[in-house]
Design a protein around this motif. Structure first.
Motif, PDB file in Angstrom:
ATOM      1  N   LEU A 134      -5.016 -57.452 -14.573  1.00  0.00           N
ATOM      2  CA  LEU A 134      -4.524 -56.465 -16.081  1.00  0.00           C
ATOM      3  C   LEU A 134      -4.618 -55.444 -15.419  1.00  0.00           C
ATOM      4  O   LEU A 134      -4.283 -53.825 -15.910  1.00  0.00           O
ATOM      5  CB  LEU A 134      -5.750 -57.115 -16.549  1.00  0.00           C
ATOM      6  N   GLU A 135      -5.847 -55.119 -14.405  1.00  0.00           N
ATOM      7  CA  GLU A 135      -5.700 -53.456 -13.854  1.00  0.00           C
ATOM      8  C   GLU A 135      -4.267 -53.174 -13.176  1.00  0.00           C
ATOM      9  O   GLU A 135      -4.550 -51.833 -13.423  1.00  0.00           O
ATOM     10  CB  GLU A 135      -7.193 -53.061 -12.693  1.00  0.00           C
ATOM     11  N   GLY A 192      -1.351 -53.366 -14.073  1.00  0.00           N
ATOM     12  CA  GLY A 192      -0.491 -53.349 -15.129  1.00  0.00           C
ATOM     13  C   GLY A 192      -0.358 -54.620 -16.114  1.00  0.00           C
ATOM     14  O   GLY A 192       0.465 -54.081 -17.015  1.00  0.00           O
ATOM     15  N   ASP A 249       0.169 -57.645 -18.944  1.00  0.00           N
ATOM     16  CA  ASP A 249      -0.188 -57.075 -20.443  1.00  0.00           C
ATOM     17  C   ASP A 249      -0.722 -58.186 -20.659  1.00  0.00           C
ATOM     18  O   ASP A 249      -1.370 -58.726 -21.740  1.00  0.00           O
ATOM     19  CB  ASP A 249       1.173 -56.974 -21.232  1.00  0.00           C
ATOM     20  N   THR A 280      -0.186 -47.203 -18.479  1.00  0.00           N
ATOM     21  CA  THR A 280       0.205 -48.392 -19.049  1.00  0.00           C
ATOM     22  C   THR A 280       0.062 -48.478 -20.134  1.00  0.00           C
ATOM     23  O   THR A 280      -0.435 -46.873 -21.259  1.00  0.00           O
ATOM     24  CB  THR A 280      -0.601 -49.186 -18.303  1.00  0.00           C
ATOM     25  N   ILE A 289      -0.533 -50.682 -22.580  1.00  0.00           N
ATOM     26  CA  ILE A 289      -2.056 -51.011 -22.854  1.00  0.00           C
ATOM     27  C   ILE A 289      -2.879 -50.071 -23.113  1.00  0.00           C
ATOM     28  O   ILE A 289      -3.639 -50.174 -23.884  1.00  0.00           O
ATOM     29  CB  ILE A 289      -2.457 -52.281 -22.564  1.00  0.00           C
ATOM     30  N   GLU A 290      -3.070 -49.604 -22.362  1.00  0.00           N
ATOM     31  CA  GLU A 290      -4.310 -48.599 -22.122  1.00  0.00           C
ATOM     32  C   GLU A 290      -3.331 -47.304 -22.868  1.00  0.00           C
ATOM     33  O   GLU A 290      -4.712 -46.562 -23.342  1.00  0.00           O
ATOM     34  CB  GLU A 290      -4.090 -47.567 -20.394  1.00  0.00           C
ATOM     35  N   SER A 333     -10.978 -58.811 -21.596  1.00  0.00           N
ATOM     36  CA  SER A 333     -10.027 -57.650 -20.096  1.00  0.00           C
ATOM     37  C   SER A 333     -10.073 -56.499 -21.000  1.00  0.00           C
ATOM     38  O   SER A 333      -9.525 -55.801 -20.280  1.00  0.00           O
ATOM     39  CB  SER A 333      -8.534 -58.512 -20.490  1.00  0.00           C
ATOM     40  N   THR A 345     -11.920 -54.320 -18.921  1.00  0.00           N
ATOM     41  CA  THR A 345     -11.691 -54.059 -17.378  1.00  0.00           C
ATOM     42  C   THR A 345     -10.160 -52.723 -18.116  1.00  0.00           C
ATOM     43  O   THR A 345     -10.566 -51.853 -17.070  1.00  0.00           O
ATOM     44  CB  THR A 345     -10.211 -54.920 -17.367  1.00  0.00           C
ATOM     45  N   HIS A 346      -9.628 -52.916 -19.170  1.00  0.00           N
ATOM     46  CA  HIS A 346      -8.714 -51.752 -19.405  1.00  0.00           C
ATOM     47  C   HIS A 346      -9.648 -50.349 -19.330  1.00  0.00           C
ATOM     48  O   HIS A 346      -8.965 -49.500 -19.266  1.00  0.00           O
ATOM     49  CB  HIS A 346      -8.131 -52.376 -20.328  1.00  0.00           C
ATOM     50  N   THR A 396     -10.932 -49.101 -17.059  1.00  0.00           N
ATOM     51  CA  THR A 396      -9.970 -48.302 -16.027  1.00  0.00           C
ATOM     52  C   THR A 396      -9.602 -46.447 -16.322  1.00  0.00           C
ATOM     53  O   THR A 396      -9.179 -45.896 -15.911  1.00  0.00           O
ATOM     54  CB  THR A 396      -8.501 -49.046 -16.003  1.00  0.00           C
ATOM     55  N   LEU A 397      -9.533 -46.507 -17.883  1.00  0.00           N
ATOM     56  CA  LEU A 397      -9.686 -45.795 -18.846  1.00  0.00           C
ATOM     57  C   LEU A 397     -10.812 -44.777 -18.150  1.00  0.00           C
ATOM     58  O   LEU A 397     -10.220 -43.359 -18.499  1.00  0.00           O
ATOM     59  CB  LEU A 397      -9.801 -46.099 -20.421  1.00  0.00           C
TER      60      LEU A 397
END
Length: 231
Positions: A91-92, A94, A96, A156, A158-159, A194, A197-198, A201-202
């Motif tokens: 997931l990190e 990229g 989905d 990404t 999702i981000e 998850s 996790t996103h 990262t954001l």
């Protein structure tokens, strides 16, 4: 008709997925090597990639890293490994979605449809980029870009959807399930984590621009919210 690329070195698994996806009305291409798939993706319009992690030439993780240098096409990983660390890594970089073998091909097809439903373009309308009053974020919905303190964020898909959802409604608290729905992910046992996790990262990407700002707040026991900077 959406075009799906399957990157899988086991013919029996690929054949089953091809049969189910074609029965759902998708156009399907199959490659057994990551290198072949990356070359195809550079020259062919693909709507979604289903990629095995354990490929013979390079890993699916490495292939996804290379893919993200030139494309944000949605990726669903297939893997025989169910470790949480592997899921987080996928997931990190990229991905989905993440499906652990053995799996139901029809479940994979359902996940494909959910993701594609979120990215199908709608009829064009005149869109004015949203600029928040405090001017920390600027969202261009037409170009799918978000600027933070006048700097373009490299996000990404999702981000982008997560940040767009939060910023569009300042101070509203979103649960993980609500955020999963917003990005078009399938909520199942454990997958809601998850989102964490996103968000992590954001936050790192935002902190690289404004180290002292914390626009994304954790609401413990509930979820996340966007808190605008006070002028």
């Amino acid at each position: 008709m959406a075009h799906i690329l399957i990157v899988e070195d086991e013919p029996s698994i690929a054949d089953t997925l091809i049969f189910v996806l074609q029965a759902e009305g998708f156009s399907v291409t199959w490659k057994s090597l990551a290198g072949e798939a990356l070359k195809l993706l550079q020259n062919t319009a693909i709507d979604l990639v289903i990629m095995d992690v354990g490929l013979p030439d390079i890993t699916g993780f490495e292939a996804c890293k290379q893919l993200r240098k030139f494309s944000n096409v949605p990726v669903i990983f297939l893997t025989a490994r169910g470790d949480e660390l592997d899921r987080v890594v996928g997931l990190e970089i990229g991905a989905d979605d993440y499906v652990v073998k053995p799996f139901s091909p029809r479940e994979v097809a359902a996940r494909v449809k959910v993701i594609l439903k979120r990215i199908i373009p709608v009829a064009p309308v005149q869109i004015i980029p949203q600029v928040l009053a405090n001017n920390d974020f600027k969202i261009d919905n037409e170009k799918l870009q978000i600027f933070y303190y006048h700097q373009l964020l490299q996000l990404t898909r999702i981000e982008f959807k997560l940040l767009q959802t939060l910023v569009d409604q300042p101070q509203r608290v979103f649960s993980r399930d609500q955020l999963l729905t917003a990005v078009g992910a399938v909520a199942d046992a454990g997958y809601d984590r998850s989102v964490d996790t996103h968000i992590k990262t954001l936050r790192a990407k935002l902190r690289a621009i404004a180290p002292d700002a914390e626009p994304i707040q954790t609401q413990r026991g509930f979820g996340y919210s966007y808190q605008p900077e006070k002028n």
